[in-house]
Design a protein around this motif. Structure first.
Motif, PDB file in Angstrom:
ATOM      1  N   GLU A 106       0.672  -1.086  -0.012  1.00 23.13           N
ATOM      2  CA  GLU A 106       0.023  -0.031  -0.085  1.00 23.13           C
ATOM      3  C   GLU A 106       0.837   1.151   0.004  1.00 23.13           C
ATOM      4  O   GLU A 106       1.810   1.339   0.927  1.00 23.13           O
ATOM      5  CB  GLU A 106      -1.014   0.005   1.047  1.00 23.13           C
ATOM      6  CG  GLU A 106      -1.986  -1.164   1.138  1.00 23.13           C
ATOM      7  CD  GLU A 106      -2.711  -1.212   2.464  1.00 23.13           C
ATOM      8  OE1 GLU A 106      -2.904   0.156   3.015  1.00 23.13           O
ATOM      9  OE2 GLU A 106      -3.774  -1.972   2.624  1.00 23.13           O
ATOM     10  N   LYS A 127      -3.475  -3.013  -9.914  1.00 22.99           N
ATOM     11  CA  LYS A 127      -4.556  -3.170  -8.704  1.00 22.99           C
ATOM     12  C   LYS A 127      -3.857  -4.319  -7.907  1.00 22.99           C
ATOM     13  O   LYS A 127      -4.209  -4.458  -6.794  1.00 22.99           O
ATOM     14  CB  LYS A 127      -5.649  -3.650  -9.154  1.00 22.99           C
ATOM     15  CG  LYS A 127      -6.626  -2.576 -10.013  1.00 22.99           C
ATOM     16  CD  LYS A 127      -6.708  -1.462  -9.398  1.00 22.99           C
ATOM     17  CE  LYS A 127      -7.901  -0.506  -9.913  1.00 22.99           C
ATOM     18  NZ  LYS A 127      -7.409  -0.157 -11.514  1.00 22.99           N
ATOM     19  N   GLN A 130      -1.559  -0.928  -4.173  1.00 21.23           N
ATOM     20  CA  GLN A 130      -2.610  -0.036  -3.954  1.00 21.23           C
ATOM     21  C   GLN A 130      -1.983   1.263  -3.802  1.00 21.23           C
ATOM     22  O   GLN A 130      -0.779   1.454  -3.054  1.00 21.23           O
ATOM     23  CB  GLN A 130      -3.325  -0.162  -2.639  1.00 21.23           C
ATOM     24  CG  GLN A 130      -4.001  -1.591  -2.737  1.00 21.23           C
ATOM     25  CD  GLN A 130      -5.260  -1.769  -3.955  1.00 21.23           C
ATOM     26  OE1 GLN A 130      -5.904  -0.681  -3.952  1.00 21.23           O
ATOM     27  NE2 GLN A 130      -5.357  -2.688  -4.592  1.00 21.23           N
ATOM     28  N   GLN A 240      -7.476   6.158  -9.702  1.00 23.40           N
ATOM     29  CA  GLN A 240      -6.966   7.141  -8.724  1.00 23.40           C
ATOM     30  C   GLN A 240      -6.962   8.672  -9.206  1.00 23.40           C
ATOM     31  O   GLN A 240      -6.894   8.920 -10.178  1.00 23.40           O
ATOM     32  CB  GLN A 240      -5.447   6.614  -8.454  1.00 23.40           C
ATOM     33  CG  GLN A 240      -5.274   5.263  -7.928  1.00 23.40           C
ATOM     34  CD  GLN A 240      -5.164   4.361  -8.964  1.00 23.40           C
ATOM     35  OE1 GLN A 240      -5.304   4.554  -9.922  1.00 23.40           O
ATOM     36  NE2 GLN A 240      -4.403   3.101  -8.525  1.00 23.40           N
TER      37      GLN A 240
END
Length: 303
Positions: A106, A127, A130, A240
């Motif tokens: 992440e 994906k 993240q 995003q």
């Protein structure tokens, strides 16, 4: 800008299919992946402030962020793989594998310039990792015809050098043409009032690349170049919040292309076109001009 409290970078050696990738970790805070240009390596930002993209630290501050940088598979750094990545997707897959190996899943953001901007887009749409936000500098969703033509000529120089029994000279001329395409006509005229000095400059840059490693130099044209030519991404895949930065004198990624890209993004957070005498190399040379915009984007809540 001095970051006196920043510890030296930690280098990670990560196994990937058929080889190994080298990554640097520097700073403290939320994770930010920084991906540089086609000939860049993992020493983009250093604690000794001599990184090749050191100006970026004005925005991606190692006092605020943990910055991850990479030696590309097949690039100029230490990474070694048996199967060279012939597409942006394959390059991104190597990097994704290495980051997952380190349990970095992440990220606060990914910041990519030029070739690294395309890798950033591919990682963002994949994906498996993240990313809360994406910043792309001097890159877009597709190549222009002019960029493809210029890279085709670079490869032809390499082939002609081989045919003439002068592979080093062929690669040197290819790099010289690449350097010409990275800069603007106004900038070259401004910095080199004597045109012969401009010729000497691009020749010297080509020679430096070849002397570093002829095989690696050839890969920039024969492997990385076609990957740039063939890459396409549908903007709607980038979900995003995304910031675009470009330069008015960039002949490889012109402002019109960035505006086209931004208009098609689901969550575009600005398309900033800055004046520059450096053309495409503005992503390295003009960091002071876009640092505030990028820093603000990285610090915003993006809700």
């Amino acid at each position: 800008m001095t970051h006196a409290s920043i510890a030296p970078a930690v280098t990670h050696t990560c196994p990937v299919p058929g080889g190994v990738l080298y990554l640097n970790e520097i700073g403290n805070g939320p994770l930010v992946l920084v991906l540089g240009g086609i000939s860049g390596d993992r020493d983009a930002i250093t604690d000794t402030e001599d990184g090749w993209w050191q100006g970026l630290a004005e925005a991606v501050n190692p006092s605020k962020f943990k910055i991850i940088t990479v030696d590309y598979a097949g690039g100029n750094g230490a990474s070694e793989v048996a199967a060279l990545p012939t597409t942006i997707t394959e390059q991104a897959a190597y990097i994704s594998t290495a980051l997952q190996e380190l349990d970095w899943l992440e990220f606060h953001a990914v910041v990519g310039g030029s070739y690294g901007g395309l890798v950033a887009l591919e990682l963002a749409q994949d994906k498996r990792l993240q990313f809360q936000r994406v910043a792309v500098i001097g890159a877009a969703h597709r190549p222009t015809a002019q960029a493809v033509m210029l890279r085709a000529l670079q490869r032809e120089f390499v082939r002609l050098g081989d045919a003439a029994g002068q592979p080093q000279r062929g690669a040197q001329l290819a790099r010289a043409l690449a350097m010409l395409s990275y800069r603007s006509a106004d900038g070259m005229d401004q910095y080199y009032p004597n045109p012969k000095d401009a010729v000497a400059y691009i020749e010297s840059r080509g020679l430096r690349t070849v002397e570093r490693s002829l095989p690696r130099a050839r890969q920039l044209f024969e492997i990385f170049g076609p990957a740039l030519d063939d890459y396409r991404i549908e903007p709607y895949h980038i979900e995003q919040p995304t910031l675009l930065i470009g330069f008015d004198s960039d002949q490889l990624v012109p402002p019109s292309l960035l505006h086209e890209f931004h208009a098609a993004l689901p969550d575009g957070r600005g398309c900033h076109i800055l004046p520059s005498t450096y053309g495409h190399d503005g992503f390295i040379k003009n960091t002071a001009d876009y640092a505030a915009v990028l820093a603000s984007f990285l610090e915003c809540s993006c809700n």
